[in-house]
Design a protein around this motif. Structure first.
Motif, PDB file in Angstrom:
ATOM      1  N   SER A 144       1.148  -0.817  -0.043  1.00 56.95           N
ATOM      2  CA  SER A 144      -0.069  -0.624   0.128  1.00 56.95           C
ATOM      3  C   SER A 144       1.284   1.015   0.288  1.00 56.95           C
ATOM      4  N   VAL A 145       1.100   1.761  -1.158  1.00 57.48           N
ATOM      5  CA  VAL A 145       1.879   3.213  -1.456  1.00 57.48           C
ATOM      6  C   VAL A 145       1.783   4.219  -0.588  1.00 57.48           C
ATOM      7  N   ARG A 146       0.174   4.504  -0.604  1.00 57.82           N
ATOM      8  CA  ARG A 146      -0.356   5.422   0.636  1.00 57.82           C
ATOM      9  C   ARG A 146       0.083   5.416   2.198  1.00 57.82           C
ATOM     10  N   ARG A 147       0.084   3.979   2.846  1.00 61.14           N
ATOM     11  CA  ARG A 147       0.450   3.351   3.823  1.00 61.14           C
ATOM     12  C   ARG A 147       2.116   3.008   4.209  1.00 61.14           C
ATOM     13  N   ARG A 148       2.765   3.720   3.096  1.00 57.11           N
ATOM     14  CA  ARG A 148       3.938   2.944   2.863  1.00 57.11           C
ATOM     15  C   ARG A 148       3.803   1.317   3.983  1.00 57.11           C
ATOM     16  N   LEU A 149       3.378   0.448   3.065  1.00 54.16           N
ATOM     17  CA  LEU A 149       3.640  -0.906   3.966  1.00 54.16           C
ATOM     18  C   LEU A 149       4.558  -1.575   2.699  1.00 54.16           C
ATOM     19  N   LEU A 150       5.387  -1.880   3.050  1.00 57.71           N
ATOM     20  CA  LEU A 150       5.932  -3.138   1.649  1.00 57.71           C
ATOM     21  C   LEU A 150       5.514  -4.207   2.349  1.00 57.71           C
ATOM     22  N   GLY A 151       4.706  -5.178   2.339  1.00 61.38           N
ATOM     23  CA  GLY A 151       4.681  -6.180   2.574  1.00 61.38           C
ATOM     24  C   GLY A 151       5.086  -7.445   1.585  1.00 61.38           C
ATOM     25  N   THR A 152       6.601  -7.633   1.744  1.00 56.26           N
ATOM     26  CA  THR A 152       6.557  -8.311   0.500  1.00 56.26           C
ATOM     27  C   THR A 152       8.393  -8.706   0.319  1.00 56.26           C
ATOM     28  N   PHE A 153       8.854  -9.258  -0.165  1.00 57.92           N
ATOM     29  CA  PHE A 153       9.695  -9.797  -0.474  1.00 57.92           C
ATOM     30  C   PHE A 153      10.602  -9.778  -1.724  1.00 57.92           C
ATOM     31  N   THR A 154       9.782  -9.199  -2.980  1.00 58.14           N
ATOM     32  CA  THR A 154      10.565  -8.946  -3.997  1.00 58.14           C
ATOM     33  C   THR A 154      11.755  -7.685  -4.345  1.00 58.14           C
ATOM     34  N   PRO A 155      12.660  -7.694  -4.765  1.00 60.66           N
ATOM     35  CA  PRO A 155      14.037  -6.803  -5.155  1.00 60.66           C
ATOM     36  C   PRO A 155      13.279  -5.577  -6.096  1.00 60.66           C
ATOM     37  N   SER A 156      11.623  -5.669  -6.232  1.00 58.92           N
ATOM     38  CA  SER A 156      11.534  -4.768  -7.399  1.00 58.92           C
ATOM     39  C   SER A 156      11.210  -3.238  -6.272  1.00 58.92           C
ATOM     40  N   ALA A 157      10.764  -3.567  -4.901  1.00 59.37           N
ATOM     41  CA  ALA A 157      10.824  -2.958  -3.501  1.00 59.37           C
ATOM     42  C   ALA A 157      11.153  -2.350  -2.688  1.00 59.37           C
ATOM     43  N   ALA A 158      12.484  -2.535  -3.283  1.00 57.43           N
ATOM     44  CA  ALA A 158      14.180  -2.017  -2.519  1.00 57.43           C
ATOM     45  C   ALA A 158      13.705  -0.308  -2.527  1.00 57.43           C
ATOM     46  N   GLY A 159      14.041  -0.018  -1.928  1.00 56.36           N
ATOM     47  CA  GLY A 159      14.157   1.617  -1.867  1.00 56.36           C
ATOM     48  C   GLY A 159      13.165   2.255  -2.246  1.00 56.36           C
ATOM     49  N   PHE A 160      11.988   1.912  -1.730  1.00 57.56           N
ATOM     50  CA  PHE A 160      10.687   1.719  -2.072  1.00 57.56           C
ATOM     51  C   PHE A 160      10.469   2.965  -3.665  1.00 57.56           C
ATOM     52  N   GLY A 161      10.514   4.094  -3.856  1.00 59.55           N
ATOM     53  CA  GLY A 161      11.449   4.652  -4.575  1.00 59.55           C
ATOM     54  C   GLY A 161       9.419   4.866  -5.548  1.00 59.55           C
ATOM     55  N   LEU A 162       8.221   4.885  -4.880  1.00 57.63           N
ATOM     56  CA  LEU A 162       7.085   4.253  -5.827  1.00 57.63           C
ATOM     57  C   LEU A 162       6.349   5.659  -5.568  1.00 57.63           C
ATOM     58  N   VAL A 163       5.891   6.264  -6.682  1.00 55.79           N
ATOM     59  CA  VAL A 163       5.467   6.739  -6.989  1.00 55.79           C
ATOM     60  C   VAL A 163       3.694   7.132  -6.171  1.00 55.79           C
ATOM     61  N   PRO A 164       2.799   7.541  -5.306  1.00 55.63           N
ATOM     62  CA  PRO A 164       1.518   7.838  -4.719  1.00 55.63           C
ATOM     63  C   PRO A 164       0.359   8.471  -6.266  1.00 55.63           C
ATOM     64  N   GLY A 165      -0.229   7.508  -6.266  1.00 57.47           N
ATOM     65  CA  GLY A 165      -1.404   7.304  -7.708  1.00 57.47           C
ATOM     66  C   GLY A 165      -2.732   6.406  -6.891  1.00 57.47           C
ATOM     67  N   ARG A 166      -3.284   6.426  -8.645  1.00 61.31           N
ATOM     68  CA  ARG A 166      -4.407   6.098  -8.672  1.00 61.31           C
ATOM     69  C   ARG A 166      -4.569   4.579  -9.202  1.00 61.31           C
ATOM     70  N   ILE A 167      -3.471   3.860  -9.771  1.00 60.97           N
ATOM     71  CA  ILE A 167      -3.463   3.108 -10.582  1.00 60.97           C
ATOM     72  C   ILE A 167      -3.686   1.729  -8.990  1.00 60.97           C
ATOM     73  N   SER A 168      -4.004   0.720  -9.566  1.00 59.18           N
ATOM     74  CA  SER A 168      -3.726  -0.527  -8.335  1.00 59.18           C
ATOM     75  C   SER A 168      -3.619  -1.675  -9.790  1.00 59.18           C
ATOM     76  N   LEU A 169      -3.100  -2.823  -8.343  1.00 58.68           N
ATOM     77  CA  LEU A 169      -2.446  -4.101  -9.424  1.00 58.68           C
ATOM     78  C   LEU A 169      -2.518  -4.658  -8.915  1.00 58.68           C
ATOM     79  N   VAL A 170      -3.725  -6.659  -9.419  1.00 53.98           N
ATOM     80  CA  VAL A 170      -3.677  -7.324  -8.454  1.00 53.98           C
ATOM     81  C   VAL A 170      -2.523  -8.714  -9.897  1.00 53.98           C
ATOM     82  N   SER A 171      -1.789  -9.309  -9.748  1.00 50.97           N
ATOM     83  CA  SER A 171      -1.127 -10.515 -10.067  1.00 50.97           C
ATOM     84  C   SER A 171      -1.592 -11.942  -9.838  1.00 50.97           C
TER      85      SER A 171
END
Length: 709
Positions: A144-171
């Motif tokens: 959850s970007v707005r909560r700065r919640l990174l409940g994951t182990f994917t390296p893609s989340a390292a360093g956060f660097g995510l822009v808050p926005g209005r896209i939500s994704l499920v895979s």
């Protein structure tokens, strides 16, 4: 009966926790149990964090606990990263603590077979028993970007660097979800919520779409889908997203046989027919992306606050004639209307730029760089006199120069103030600063021009779907006297009698057991007539020559009767023959095919196509999940390329599309009511008579489910 959505617990504890426990937490931030804790600490999550590990008193600078039950305060979410044999015990501990949601990162479950299947079944049973919402197992977690919640182990989340926005994704796929996260960061797209569902022992894609549809921070829902696990909840989720005005972009894999097999083996789920998914997506206004670039191009286009196009008229403005031609080709592929500029408007454009190409695409040539005011003038003429609903402008690399870009945007905004309902898409190589400036003004910006055109096509599609949703009607009521489906094989006359009771008219006909009876029935109906073998055991009569048309008198009829009975005896000696069907020769009309198939995932699915080569050679058909209303039936008809035959060609009158749409809707209601009793229905052909004259089923086959008797 509770709705499929109301019967499931909320996902709010997953995305809005106040306290998180990491079960199997590690002091090593490179391990699966260590990375989520490290991410949560470094990203600035504002809730409480509790490492759970009986072998340590402190982990990553935080007090550790042997079990979740030992934590002194409440816990909303547990992230579980212990080996598969210990997962169920960990979740039981969480349930006893009152934890409402859990993310199981561990693998080794149904995807591996054997004991893993039983372990996963145990997790599913626990979720049902306790009401805890469980994500996974074998997933990469959630964000959850707005909560700065990174409940994951994917390296893609390292360093956060995510822009808050209005896209939500499920895979469904964790690895694909991680890849998408990297692309989102790389493109600078605004992200709200992100989740991977893995083996979907509890929380699945439908649950996530439902949550996103109800989330005020989500405008665009992106989904990667391998296979549906629950038809009713997926349909309800897509319907809710459409009702709430959320735009849904889906990548559904498994279009090829090899792809479908790979998806099934990966998720241990049952994949339905790809054509059925295609029909479902159209039915609920979902855009199906065919590539990863398209998935995120369309998501980006929908996330920028641009006007919804009012129609399909596309204007193309370019500084390169070659690129203009390329964009026009793609626009044609997307069924956009690249209508030419009016003659007077072309003349005015020529006066402004003598060397321009004024038709559409409008080629401003490189003269634009010498006189930037030409841009505003050209745009003014295109919108005012060309009447285009959306304009795509290719400006080469102008976007790399801030002053030029600012000047063009000021001119564009001055024009758009007069036309606030027009959408504009730019294509130019641009600096990040220029991109942000244009997007803030509601102007989409793409590096590559053909991707800009496809994005414009997506905006048109969603605008059309929104208008269609506003005009949607409920499925019609099933007639009170509708007969139930058969429990054993029946002949075509019996099938048409059942379908007529459901609201689908048939050609007048009678069954005759012998030659004399056939002559009497023909005389009563009036010549010319058609004779067909009447047998529940001969599904496709034409294959044995079991149909003779155009019989003008009794002599021809008697000869035809003897011919048909001989053919049946020769080609189908074991068939039970009830006699012949004597039918009035139908008048001229357009032959169509209506069908029902029981899909293993979606249940009763209705098919529509034009007769002859359109179905057999070109597979020119449309599908919808039953039931649906007349408006949806009209949309279904509109998807078939052969529909031009219904509009009247070569002097033929237009066909009765109103009656055809009503027949499709009626068939969908009957099929939905009797899903368990029907394997398939074929109405082939259904003759569509001239406008105002209705439709007639000329032949029909109902196949009951095996063992229905």
């Amino acid at each position: 009966m509770a709705s499929p959505i109301a019967s499931r617990g909320s996902l709010a504890p997953l995305f809005e926790p106040r306290a998180i426990a990491v079960y199997g937490a590690s002091s090593d931030p490179t391990k699966i149990g260590g990375r989520p804790l490290d991410f949560l600490k470094s990203s600035g999550f504002d809730g409480a964090l509790y490492p759970i590990n009986p072998k340590a008193a402190q982990i990553q600078g935080l007090p550790a606990f042997a079990t979740v039950s030992a934590v002194p305060g409440p816990v909303d979410l547990a992230i579980v990263a212990v080996p598969a044999p210990g997962v169920l015990a960990a979740l039981e501990d969480c349930a006893a603590k009152g934890v409402c949601g859990a993310v199981v990162l561990s693998s080794g479950f149904a995807e591996t077979g054997g004991q893993g299947v039983a372990w996963q079944a145990g997790i599913s049973a626990l979720a049902r028993r306790t009401g805890m919402r469980v994500v996974g197992p074998n997933c990469m977690g959630l964000i959850s970007v707005r909560r700065r919640l990174l409940g994951t182990f994917t390296p893609s989340a390292a360093g956060f660097g995510l822009v808050p926005g209005r896209i939500s994704l499920v895979s469904q796929s964790g690895a694909f979800g991680g890849y998408c996260l990297s692309l989102i960061r790389q493109r600078g797209l605004g992200l709200n919520l992100w989740i991977t569902t893995g083996n979907q022992c509890d929380v699945d894609v439908a649950d996530c779409i439902t949550h996103f549809a109800g989330d005020d921070g989500t405008q665009v829902i992106v989904a990667y889908l391998e296979a549906a696990t629950d038809k009713d909840r997926l349909v309800a989720a897509l319907a809710l997203a459409r009702e709430r005005g959320k735009r849904v972009v889906v990548m559904k894999v498994g279009r090829s046989e090899a792809g479908a097999q790979a998806a099934a083996s990966h998720t241990a789920s049952l994949a339905g027919s790809d054509q059925v998914y295609e029909g479902l997506f159209r039915q609920y206004g979902v855009w199906r992306a065919r590539s990863i670039d398209e998935l995120f191009d369309v998501a980006y286009a929908c996330s920028v606050n641009a006007p919804a196009p009012l129609g399909r008229r596309l204007g193309l403005l370019t500084v390169s004639g070659g690129v203009g031609a390329l964009m026009a080709d793609v626009a044609s592929d997307c069924a956009l209307d690249v209508a030419p500029m009016p003659e007077d408007a072309q003349r005015r454009l020529k006066e402004l730029v003598p060397f321009c190409g004024p038709r559409n695409p409008v080629d401003m040539t490189a003269q634009l760089v010498n006189d930037l005011t030409l841009f505003g003038s050209n745009f003014q003429i295109m919108l005012e006199e060309g009447g285009y609903d959306v304009v795509v402008a290719f400006l080469s690399s102008v976007g790399q120069v801030m002053e030029l870009s600012r000047s063009l945007l000021e001119q564009l905004q001055a024009v758009l103030r007069r036309f606030p309902d027009r959408a504009v898409v730019f294509s130019s190589l641009a600096s990040p600063e220029v991109r942000r400036m244009y997007e803030a003004a509601g102007v989409l910006l793409f590096d590559e021009p053909t991707r800009a055109v496809r994005a414009a096509a997506a905006l048109v599609y969603f605008a059309e779907q929104s208008r269609r949703a506003a005009q949607a009607d409920p499925p019609p009521a099933l007639p009170a006297g509708a007969l139930p489906p058969p429990v054993r094989a029946i002949n075509e006359t019996q099938a048409k009698t059942i379908l007529a009771s459901a609201g689908i008219a048939a050609v007048p006909e009678r069954i005759a057991a012998d030659e004399d009876a056939a002559a009497r029935e023909a005389a009563a109906l009036g010549y010319p007539v058609v004779l067909k073998i009447a047998s529940a055991d001969i599904a496709h009569k034409s294959e044995i020559g079991g149909v003779i048309v155009g019989l003008a008198d009794e002599a021809q009829l008697r000869k035809a009767f003897r011919t048909l009975t001989q053919r049946a005896a020769t080609h189908a000696p074991q068939a039970r023959v009830d006699g012949v069907v004597v039918a009035r020769m139908a008048e001229r009309g357009v032959e169509t095919i209506l069908g029902v198939v029981r899909d293993p995932v979606f249940g009763a699915v209705v098919m529509f196509g034009l007769g002859g080569v359109f179905v057999e050679a070109f597979q020119d058909v449309a599908f919808r999940v039953a039931p649906f209303g007349v408006a949806e039936a009209r949309a279904m008809i509109g998807e078939v390329k052969g529909r031009v035959l219904l509009r009247g060609v070569r002097g033929q009158p237009p066909a009765d599309e109103d009656a055809l749409a009503a027949a499709l809707a009626a068939l969908s209601v009957y099929a939905a009511r009797h899903t368990d009793g029907i394997e398939s229905i074929d109405i082939n052909p259904l003759l569509v008579l001239p406008r105002g004259r209705g439709v007639q089923a000329l032949d029909a086959l109902i196949v009951p489910t095996t063992g229905a008797a």
